[in-house]
Write a protein that holds these residues in place. Structure first.
Motif, short mmCIF file in Angstrom:
data_model
loop_
_atom_site.label_atom_id
_atom_site.label_comp_id
_atom_site.label_asym_id
_atom_site.label_seq_id
_atom_site.Cartn_x
_atom_site.Cartn_y
_atom_site.Cartn_z
N ASN A 1 -25.42 -52.94 -56.60
CA ASN A 1 -23.96 -52.92 -56.56
C ASN A 1 -23.42 -52.46 -55.21
OD1 ASN A 1 -22.74 -53.38 -59.50
ND2 ASN A 1 -24.65 -52.26 -59.72
N ARG A 2 -24.29 -52.53 -54.18
CA ARG A 2 -23.90 -52.21 -52.81
C ARG A 2 -23.39 -50.78 -52.68
NH1 ARG A 2 -20.54 -57.11 -50.28
NH2 ARG A 2 -21.31 -56.10 -48.38
N ALA A 3 -24.02 -49.90 -53.41
CA ALA A 3 -23.73 -48.47 -53.31
C ALA A 3 -24.99 -47.76 -52.83
CB ALA A 3 -23.27 -47.91 -54.66
N HIS A 4 -24.85 -46.50 -52.42
CA HIS A 4 -25.98 -45.75 -51.90
C HIS A 4 -26.06 -44.41 -52.63
CE1 HIS A 4 -28.92 -44.26 -49.01
NE2 HIS A 4 -28.20 -43.15 -48.90
N ILE A 5 -27.25 -44.10 -53.17
CA ILE A 5 -27.46 -42.83 -53.86
C ILE A 5 -28.39 -41.96 -53.03
CG2 ILE A 5 -29.36 -43.78 -55.26
CD1 ILE A 5 -28.47 -41.87 -57.49
N SER A 6 -28.09 -40.70 -52.96
CA SER A 6 -28.91 -39.76 -52.18
C SER A 6 -28.91 -38.40 -52.87
CB SER A 6 -28.38 -39.65 -50.75
OG SER A 6 -27.02 -39.22 -50.75
N TYR A 7 -29.91 -37.59 -52.49
CA TYR A 7 -30.02 -36.24 -53.06
C TYR A 7 -29.74 -35.21 -51.98
CZ TYR A 7 -31.96 -31.88 -54.77
OH TYR A 7 -32.13 -30.56 -55.12
N HIS A 8 -28.97 -34.15 -52.36
CA HIS A 8 -28.67 -33.06 -51.44
C HIS A 8 -28.82 -31.74 -52.21
CE1 HIS A 8 -26.91 -35.95 -48.56
NE2 HIS A 8 -26.48 -36.56 -49.65
N ARG A 9 -29.49 -30.81 -51.59
CA ARG A 9 -29.64 -29.49 -52.22
C ARG A 9 -28.41 -28.66 -51.90
NH1 ARG A 9 -34.05 -26.67 -54.20
NH2 ARG A 9 -33.80 -24.40 -54.25
N ARG A 10 -27.82 -28.05 -52.89
CA ARG A 10 -26.61 -27.26 -52.72
C ARG A 10 -26.93 -25.91 -52.08
NH1 ARG A 10 -23.39 -26.94 -58.22
NH2 ARG A 10 -21.74 -26.27 -56.79
N ASP A 11 -26.04 -25.45 -51.20
CA ASP A 11 -26.26 -24.16 -50.54
C ASP A 11 -26.26 -23.02 -51.53
OD1 ASP A 11 -26.35 -25.50 -48.14
OD2 ASP A 11 -24.21 -25.20 -47.71
N GLU A 12 -25.41 -23.13 -52.56
CA GLU A 12 -25.32 -22.04 -53.55
C GLU A 12 -26.35 -22.18 -54.65
OE1 GLU A 12 -21.96 -25.03 -54.43
OE2 GLU A 12 -23.13 -24.26 -52.73
N GLY A 13 -27.24 -23.15 -54.51
CA GLY A 13 -28.27 -23.36 -55.53
C GLY A 13 -27.90 -24.52 -56.44
N GLY A 14 -28.89 -25.28 -56.83
CA GLY A 14 -28.64 -26.42 -57.68
C GLY A 14 -28.78 -27.73 -56.90
N SER A 15 -28.50 -28.80 -57.58
CA SER A 15 -28.70 -30.13 -57.00
C SER A 15 -27.38 -30.89 -56.94
CB SER A 15 -29.70 -30.94 -57.84
OG SER A 15 -30.96 -30.32 -57.86
N CYS A 16 -27.33 -31.81 -55.98
CA CYS A 16 -26.18 -32.70 -55.84
C CYS A 16 -26.72 -34.11 -55.63
CB CYS A 16 -25.31 -32.29 -54.66
SG CYS A 16 -24.05 -33.52 -54.22
N PHE A 17 -26.44 -35.00 -56.60
CA PHE A 17 -26.74 -36.42 -56.44
C PHE A 17 -25.44 -37.11 -56.04
CE2 PHE A 17 -30.44 -35.19 -58.84
CZ PHE A 17 -31.44 -36.01 -58.33
N ARG A 18 -25.46 -37.76 -54.88
CA ARG A 18 -24.25 -38.36 -54.31
C ARG A 18 -24.37 -39.89 -54.29
NH1 ARG A 18 -23.16 -36.13 -48.66
NH2 ARG A 18 -22.52 -34.32 -49.91
N ILE A 19 -23.36 -40.55 -54.87
CA ILE A 19 -23.28 -42.02 -54.83
C ILE A 19 -22.08 -42.37 -53.96
CG2 ILE A 19 -23.11 -44.14 -56.17
CD1 ILE A 19 -24.03 -42.57 -58.61
N GLU A 20 -22.32 -43.22 -52.96
CA GLU A 20 -21.25 -43.61 -52.05
C GLU A 20 -20.93 -45.09 -52.22
OE1 GLU A 20 -21.17 -41.01 -48.17
OE2 GLU A 20 -23.20 -41.79 -48.47
N PHE A 21 -19.64 -45.37 -52.43
CA PHE A 21 -19.15 -46.73 -52.61
C PHE A 21 -18.22 -47.08 -51.45
CE2 PHE A 21 -19.66 -44.73 -56.75
CZ PHE A 21 -20.40 -45.65 -57.47
N ALA A 22 -18.16 -48.36 -51.14
CA ALA A 22 -17.16 -48.82 -50.18
C ALA A 22 -15.80 -48.81 -50.86
CB ALA A 22 -17.50 -50.22 -49.67
N ALA A 23 -14.79 -48.32 -50.16
CA ALA A 23 -13.44 -48.24 -50.74
C ALA A 23 -12.84 -49.63 -50.84
CB ALA A 23 -12.55 -47.33 -49.90
N THR A 24 -12.12 -49.89 -51.92
CA THR A 24 -11.33 -51.11 -52.07
C THR A 24 -9.91 -50.69 -52.37
OG1 THR A 24 -11.78 -51.26 -54.46
CG2 THR A 24 -13.31 -52.38 -52.97
N HIS A 25 -9.01 -51.68 -52.31
CA HIS A 25 -7.57 -51.40 -52.56
C HIS A 25 -7.18 -52.00 -53.89
CE1 HIS A 25 -7.19 -49.93 -48.46
NE2 HIS A 25 -7.87 -51.01 -48.08
N ASP A 26 -6.63 -51.19 -54.73
CA ASP A 26 -6.22 -51.65 -56.07
C ASP A 26 -5.05 -52.58 -55.98
OD1 ASP A 26 -6.17 -51.76 -58.84
OD2 ASP A 26 -4.62 -50.20 -58.91
#
Length: 532
Positions: free
Chosen positions: A507-532
């Motif tokens: 779906n032309r999105a990108h998923i990545s993993y980032h470790r949170r500074d305060e502890g825990g996990s962050c899974f980030r999905i980035e989409f291209a912006a569209t205009h409604d």
């Protein structure tokens, strides 16, 4: 796409007719004005040989007023074109016949003006009407000649012959003008059809160019951008391109074009685009136009190429999974069934029963792996839709709580802007978020919160983050979590995050993993912006 020729022909003819009629009114106004000037200011010299000044003066003034009125009504285009044309031509014939009678009859120099009037009438109303005008004018001349003979106004019997010859001239003029009018009409119809065809072709070309998934840009020899479709503007992060220098719009792209002009065999490098984690690859071609040489630039979206590669990979995986289902699943079923029958035997001691339980447990685990792999083979093609992310997440939140029986107080939404819109397959996005939310809730403490956060990044991409308070993932392990069959759990299949990544790329999105500074996990999905 354009107006078909059949529907445009009549309106086009009418437009041309009104234009010709306006030219006639202008010609008539100039003619009557010149006649009035010469007659009234050079009256002593009598340039027209006027014999009946009262008739000449009255007719000329009425014709001049008629010319002024014709200018107005022709501009208003009321009454209808055919009625106005017929009335004006007949009025001109009548006025010229009276002026001819007042200036000596058939021998008057004004008689030649009737030839012009008949020719114009044949152009305005071609066909039988042209011959009608010639007939009326001929009859008017013969009638005038007859009256002059009866009144004995210096008219001899030869005037009848001259009137008859002038009538023949008028009919010949009508015939020639009729042929000319037909050719003009055919030429105008052909030109109109060619114009419609060119406009349709231009619209079709524009539609095809703007619907291409690849970016198209045309640059002239001076470096000015002459054409750029929507995809090219999107990849370059531009709103307007036509008529601007390429070096101002994209220095990196301009540099690539210059290098290609120097060495056409040189292969271009991928250039990063403004959207997150995307880029495009370039191809060039030379254009030779009437305005000089130019360059055609083809911009291939790297994410689109990756998506196509991903679909091929999924198709290959589908064929492999079908083989797995046949070669492994059937023997596995036999092993599992045999172990179950063996466990029901009363002759087994405790140690043997434990062994049969181990067989059953691991048979179920292998079956889960096969089901996960088969799930990839049954994956439907991406059908992206415009989704208002905040609104869609609220619906997902309610469905997830209901189907998974999770505590609604533990899964929270943080939406920065309710108007943010993305393009994605809702079924694929639901599966990805469902897997990530289940993992986050499972690895977080029982009283910890899991957040779904939506925000716009500074690269015009939209971020959807799943935040938990679990132990997190070590850096050396995080580099492998999206690989197939990689897992740190004894009961896991190692395919959940791999499937999530495949669906995001589809779906032309990108998923990545980032470790949170305060502890825990962050899974980030980035989409291209569209205009409604």
């Amino acid at each position: 796409m354009g107006t078909p020729a059949g529907s445009a022909s009549a309106p086009q003819d009418t437009r041309t007719g009104w234009y010709r009629l306006r030219l006639l009114t202008f010609y008539r106004l100039v003619l009557t004005s010149l006649l009035a000037v010469f007659y009234f200011f050079l009256r002593d010299s009598n340039p027209f040989g006027v014999q009946d000044h009262e008739l000449f003066r009255s007719t000329l003034l009425v014709w001049l007023l008629f010319s002024l009125a014709a200018v107005v009504v022709t501009r208003l285009e009321q009454p209808a074109y055919r009625f106005q044309s017929l009335l004006q031509i007949l009025a001109d014939i009548g006025a010229l016949a009276l002026l001819t009678h007042a200036t000596g009859g058939i021998s008057s120099p004004l008689t030649i003006l009737l030839v012009i009037t008949i020719a114009v009438g044949a152009l305005l109303l071609p066909g039988r009407m042209a011959y009608l005008f010639a007939a009326v004018a001929s009859l008017a001349l013969l009638f005038e000649t007859g009256i002059s003979l009866l009144a004995l106004h210096n008219t001899d019997i030869g005037s009848v012959t001259r009137a008859g010859l002038m009538g023949l001239v008028l009919f010949a003029t009508a015939a020639l003008a009729h042929v000319l009018a037909i050719r003009l009409r055919d030429s105008e119809a052909l030109a109109t059809q060619r114009g419609i065809d060119i406009a349709n072709l231009q619209q079709l070309n524009q539609y095809v160019i703007h619907q291409l998934q690849s970016g198209i840009m045309v640059v002239d020899g001076h470096g000015l951008v002459r054409l750029a479709n929507e995809q090219a503007r999107k990849l370059l992060g531009l709103k307007s391109t036509e008529g601007r220098l390429l070096s101002e719009l994209s220095p990196a792209l301009s540099s690539q074009v210059s290098r290609w002009h120097t060495n056409p065999a040189l292969q271009s490098e991928s250039i990063p685009a403004d959207e997150a984690n995307t880029g495009f690859t370039l191809r060039f071609a030379r254009l030779d136009t009437a305005q000089g040489p130019g360059t055609l630039i083809l911009l291939e979206d790297d994410t689109l190429l990756a998506q196509q590669s991903q679909q091929l990979k999924l198709a290959s995986l589908g064929r492999m999974s079908a083989s797995i289902a046949h070669e492994i699943r059937n023997p596995l079923g036999a092993i599992s069934h045999a172990a179950q029958l063996l466990s029901e035997s009363e002759q087994l001691n405790g140690g043997d029963k434990r062994l049969t339980e181990i067989i059953n447990i691991h048979s179920l685990r292998v079956n889960e792996i096969i089901e996960s792999v088969l799930q990839l083979s049954r994956r439907s093609a991406s059908q992206p839709q415009d989704l208002i992310l905040g609104e869609w997440l609220r619906l997902f939140h309610g469905e997830f709580i209901e189907t998974e029986g999770a505590d609604a107080a533990r899964l929270m939404l943080e939406i920065e802007d309710d108007s943010l819109c993305i393009q994605s397959d809702p079924g694929h996005l639901r599966q990805v978020l469902g897997n990530l939310c289940k993992n986050a809730l499972r690895h977080s403490p029982a009283d910890a919160m899991v957040y779904l956060r939506v925000q716009a990044s500074n690269t015009e991409a939209i971020r959807l983050e799943i935040l938990d308070s679990g132990p997190g993932i070590e850096a050396d392990v995080a580099t492998h979590i999206f690989e197939p069959f990689f897992t740190t759990e004894k009961s896991g299949t190692g395919l959940g995050l791999y499937i999530a990544r495949e669906l995001c790329e589809l779906n032309r999105a990108h998923i990545s993993y980032h470790r949170r500074d305060e502890g825990g996990s962050c899974f980030r999905i980035e989409f291209a912006a569209t205009h409604d």
